[in-house]
Scaffold this active site. Structure first.
Site, PDB file in Angstrom:
ATOM      1  CE  LYS A 106       1.835 -15.798   4.626  1.00 56.42           C
ATOM      2  NZ  LYS A 106       0.538 -15.122   4.845  1.00 56.42           N
TER       3      LYS A 106
ATOM      4  NE  ARG B 268       3.631 -14.119  10.434  1.00 59.90           N
ATOM      5  CZ  ARG B 268       2.935 -15.133   9.932  1.00 59.90           C
ATOM      6  NH1 ARG B 268       3.536 -16.223   9.537  1.00 59.90           N
ATOM      7  NH2 ARG B 268       1.632 -15.047   9.835  1.00 59.90           N
TER       8      ARG B 268
ATOM      9  NE  ARG C 289      -7.392 -19.677   6.664  1.00 64.19           N
ATOM     10  CZ  ARG C 289      -6.220 -19.112   6.882  1.00 64.19           C
ATOM     11  NH1 ARG C 289      -5.277 -19.191   5.964  1.00 64.19           N
ATOM     12  NH2 ARG C 289      -5.995 -18.447   7.988  1.00 64.19           N
TER      13      ARG C 289
ATOM     14  NE  ARG D  76      -5.150 -20.542  10.814  1.00 59.82           N
ATOM     15  CZ  ARG D  76      -4.171 -19.942  10.133  1.00 59.82           C
ATOM     16  NH1 ARG D  76      -3.736 -20.473   8.999  1.00 59.82           N
ATOM     17  NH2 ARG D  76      -3.633 -18.829  10.564  1.00 59.82           N
TER      18      ARG D  76
ATOM     19  NE  ARG E 246      -3.984 -14.552  11.539  1.00 58.68           N
ATOM     20  CZ  ARG E 246      -4.784 -15.256  10.748  1.00 58.68           C
ATOM     21  NH1 ARG E 246      -6.050 -15.473  11.104  1.00 58.68           N
ATOM     22  NH2 ARG E 246      -4.339 -15.752   9.633  1.00 58.68           N
TER      23      ARG E 246
HETATM   24  P1  AP5 Z   1      -4.264 -19.054   2.380  1.00 55.18           P
HETATM   25  O1  AP5 Z   1      -3.495 -19.635   1.240  1.00 55.18           O
HETATM   26  O2  AP5 Z   1      -4.578 -19.932   3.533  1.00 55.18           O
HETATM   27  O3  AP5 Z   1      -3.552 -17.687   2.870  1.00 55.18           O
HETATM   28  P2  AP5 Z   1      -2.259 -17.449   3.743  1.00 55.18           P
HETATM   29  O4  AP5 Z   1      -1.549 -16.259   3.186  1.00 55.18           O
HETATM   30  O5  AP5 Z   1      -1.461 -18.717   3.876  1.00 55.18           O
HETATM   31  O6  AP5 Z   1      -2.953 -17.037   5.099  1.00 55.18           O
HETATM   32  P3  AP5 Z   1      -2.670 -17.431   6.612  1.00 55.18           P
HETATM   33  O7  AP5 Z   1      -3.807 -16.847   7.402  1.00 55.18           O
HETATM   34  O8  AP5 Z   1      -2.432 -18.913   6.777  1.00 55.18           O
HETATM   35  O9  AP5 Z   1      -1.388 -16.658   6.900  1.00 55.18           O
HETATM   36  P4  AP5 Z   1      -0.900 -16.198   8.226  1.00 55.18           P
HETATM   37  O10 AP5 Z   1       0.416 -15.695   7.791  1.00 55.18           O
HETATM   38  O11 AP5 Z   1      -1.709 -15.287   9.025  1.00 55.18           O
HETATM   39  O12 AP5 Z   1      -0.981 -17.540   9.131  1.00 55.18           O
HETATM   40  P5  AP5 Z   1       0.104 -18.576   9.582  1.00 55.18           P
HETATM   41  O13 AP5 Z   1      -0.538 -19.892   9.617  1.00 55.18           O
HETATM   42  O14 AP5 Z   1       1.380 -18.410   8.831  1.00 55.18           O
HETATM   43  O15 AP5 Z   1      -5.613 -18.434   1.773  1.00 55.18           O
HETATM   44  C1  AP5 Z   1      -6.597 -17.857   2.609  1.00 55.18           C
HETATM   45  C2  AP5 Z   1      -7.997 -18.211   2.082  1.00 55.18           C
HETATM   46  O16 AP5 Z   1      -8.180 -17.588   0.813  1.00 55.18           O
HETATM   47  C3  AP5 Z   1      -8.226 -19.718   1.852  1.00 55.18           C
HETATM   48  O17 AP5 Z   1      -9.559 -20.003   2.176  1.00 55.18           O
HETATM   49  C4  AP5 Z   1      -7.960 -19.910   0.350  1.00 55.18           C
HETATM   50  O18 AP5 Z   1      -8.722 -20.983  -0.188  1.00 55.18           O
HETATM   51  C5  AP5 Z   1      -8.438 -18.558  -0.217  1.00 55.18           C
HETATM   52  N1  AP5 Z   1      -7.674 -18.112  -1.382  1.00 55.18           N
HETATM   53  C6  AP5 Z   1      -6.343 -18.290  -1.631  1.00 55.18           C
HETATM   54  N2  AP5 Z   1      -5.999 -17.709  -2.803  1.00 55.18           N
HETATM   55  C7  AP5 Z   1      -7.135 -17.123  -3.291  1.00 55.18           C
HETATM   56  C8  AP5 Z   1      -7.437 -16.360  -4.464  1.00 55.18           C
HETATM   57  N3  AP5 Z   1      -6.518 -16.072  -5.374  1.00 55.18           N
HETATM   58  N4  AP5 Z   1      -8.711 -15.915  -4.625  1.00 55.18           N
HETATM   59  C9  AP5 Z   1      -9.667 -16.206  -3.710  1.00 55.18           C
HETATM   60  N5  AP5 Z   1      -9.449 -16.936  -2.598  1.00 55.18           N
HETATM   61  C10 AP5 Z   1      -8.193 -17.383  -2.377  1.00 55.18           C
HETATM   62  O19 AP5 Z   1       0.416 -18.064  11.067  1.00 55.18           O
HETATM   63  C11 AP5 Z   1      -0.523 -18.206  12.103  1.00 55.18           C
HETATM   64  C12 AP5 Z   1       0.089 -17.712  13.402  1.00 55.18           C
HETATM   65  O20 AP5 Z   1       1.278 -18.478  13.726  1.00 55.18           O
HETATM   66  C13 AP5 Z   1       0.564 -16.269  13.412  1.00 55.18           C
HETATM   67  O21 AP5 Z   1      -0.502 -15.363  13.675  1.00 55.18           O
HETATM   68  C14 AP5 Z   1       1.610 -16.309  14.520  1.00 55.18           C
HETATM   69  O22 AP5 Z   1       1.006 -16.318  15.788  1.00 55.18           O
HETATM   70  C15 AP5 Z   1       2.280 -17.652  14.308  1.00 55.18           C
HETATM   71  N6  AP5 Z   1       3.423 -17.575  13.395  1.00 55.18           N
HETATM   72  C16 AP5 Z   1       3.525 -18.178  12.174  1.00 55.18           C
HETATM   73  N7  AP5 Z   1       4.701 -17.880  11.613  1.00 55.18           N
HETATM   74  C17 AP5 Z   1       5.357 -17.065  12.480  1.00 55.18           C
HETATM   75  C18 AP5 Z   1       6.616 -16.402  12.441  1.00 55.18           C
HETATM   76  N8  AP5 Z   1       7.447 -16.505  11.389  1.00 55.18           N
HETATM   77  N9  AP5 Z   1       6.956 -15.638  13.507  1.00 55.18           N
HETATM   78  C19 AP5 Z   1       6.162 -15.527  14.580  1.00 55.18           C
HETATM   79  N10 AP5 Z   1       4.948 -16.108  14.673  1.00 55.18           N
HETATM   80  C20 AP5 Z   1       4.549 -16.878  13.621  1.00 55.18           C
END
Ligand code: AP5
Length: 215
Positions: A13, A88, A127, A160, A171
């Site tokens: 994402k 979410r 990552r 992270r 997660r």
């Molecule tokens: P990346 O693009 O970073 O993936 P992502 O889907 O953004 O993953 P996240 O782990 O950031 O999502 P998340 O939803 O768990 O975390 P968030 O920060 O929102 O890609 C991942 C890796 O793969 C990278 O190394 C990239 O280079 C690689 N990659 C990408 N595309 C690729 C491809 N096609 N092929 C190969 N490699 C690839 O949330 C963190 C925390 O915040 C949550 O756990 C929660 O506690 C809180 N939080 C955030 N939003 C909310 C909400 N709405 N409600 C409640 N709590 C929330």
């Protein structure tokens, strides 16, 4: 264009939202990035969010909804935005619809990025993200030009704490229990577009671009 990227942790994402928002000249609003920035500033939202994030749990709706609704009301979101990581929960989705509805606006498209679970784990375990702009990298899939430094802003890359294996497992469980039901919610609303999230990053960008509204 107002859109949402929906998908499991590691589905890409953040990677896709960064590229597409830059191409379209619209805001990239990432709830996780906003929480990490608040935590590094040490403010109240950051202190509250940190304890949930460390455990791989969702931050309570009340805190999350308030933060995001304030963010999407900012002037840089007037031309459109891509939401990454929000909503979410069903509660969050309803609050978003209601707030946009009051302004005569609505979400146009929800892109559900599908990736197999074993691939999510492979991506997250490798990552690194930029401490300054939060751009994600991977030593195999998307390496930086200079080891340990962000191509975009030169910031330091770090792992992270919630990318440790036990927290990643939690997660992913939380995603299936609390966020995956949104797939049906947006399907019923006729807004869902399913995108195969496996393959080269550039291929997935093209799949997303091809699915954007044409006007
Ligand atoms: P990346 O693009 O970073 O993936 P992502 O889907 O953004 O993953 P996240 O782990 O950031 O999502 P998340 O939803 O768990 O975390 P968030 O920060 O929102 O890609 C991942 C890796 O793969 C990278 O190394 C990239 O280079 C690689 N990659 C990408 N595309 C690729 C491809 N096609 N092929 C190969 N490699 C690839 O949330 C963190 C925390 O915040 C949550 O756990 C929660 O506690 C809180 N939080 C955030 N939003 C909310 C909400 N709405 N409600 C409640 N709590 C929330």
């Amino acid at each position: 264009m107002r859109s949402v990227l929906l998908g499991a942790p590691g589905s890409g994402k953040g990677t896709q939202a960064g590229i597409i928002s830059e191409r379209l000249g619209i805001a990239h609003v990432a709830s996780g990035d906003l929480f990490r920035e608040a935590a590094s500033r040490g403010d109240e939202v950051g202190r509250q969010a940190k304890s949930y994030m460390e455990k791989g749990l969702l931050v309570p709706d009340e805190i999350t909804i308030r933060m995001i609704l304030e963010r999407v009301a900012a002037p840089d979101c007037a031309r459109g935005f891509i939401l990454d990581g929000f909503p979410r929960t069903l509660e969050q989705a309803k609050a978003l619809d209601m707030a946009l509805g009051k302004r005569g606006e609505a979400i146009d498209r929800v892109f559900y990025i599908e990736v197999a679970t074993e691939e999510l784990v492979r991506r997250l375990s490798g990552r690194f993200i930029c401490r300054s702009c939060q751009k994600p990298y991977h030593p195999v899939y998307s390496p930086p030009e200079v080891t340990g430094r962000c191509d975009h802003c030169g910031g330091e890359l770090y792992q992270r704490p919630d990318d440790l294996p036990e927290t990643v497992k939690k997660r992913i469980e939380v995603y299936f229990a609390e966020t995956a039901p949104l797939i049906d919610h947006y399907k019923e609303a006729g807004k869902l577009v399913e995108i195969n999230g496996q393959g080269e990053i550039g291929e997935i960008v093209e799949r997303l671009v091809a699915a954007l509204p044409q006007d």
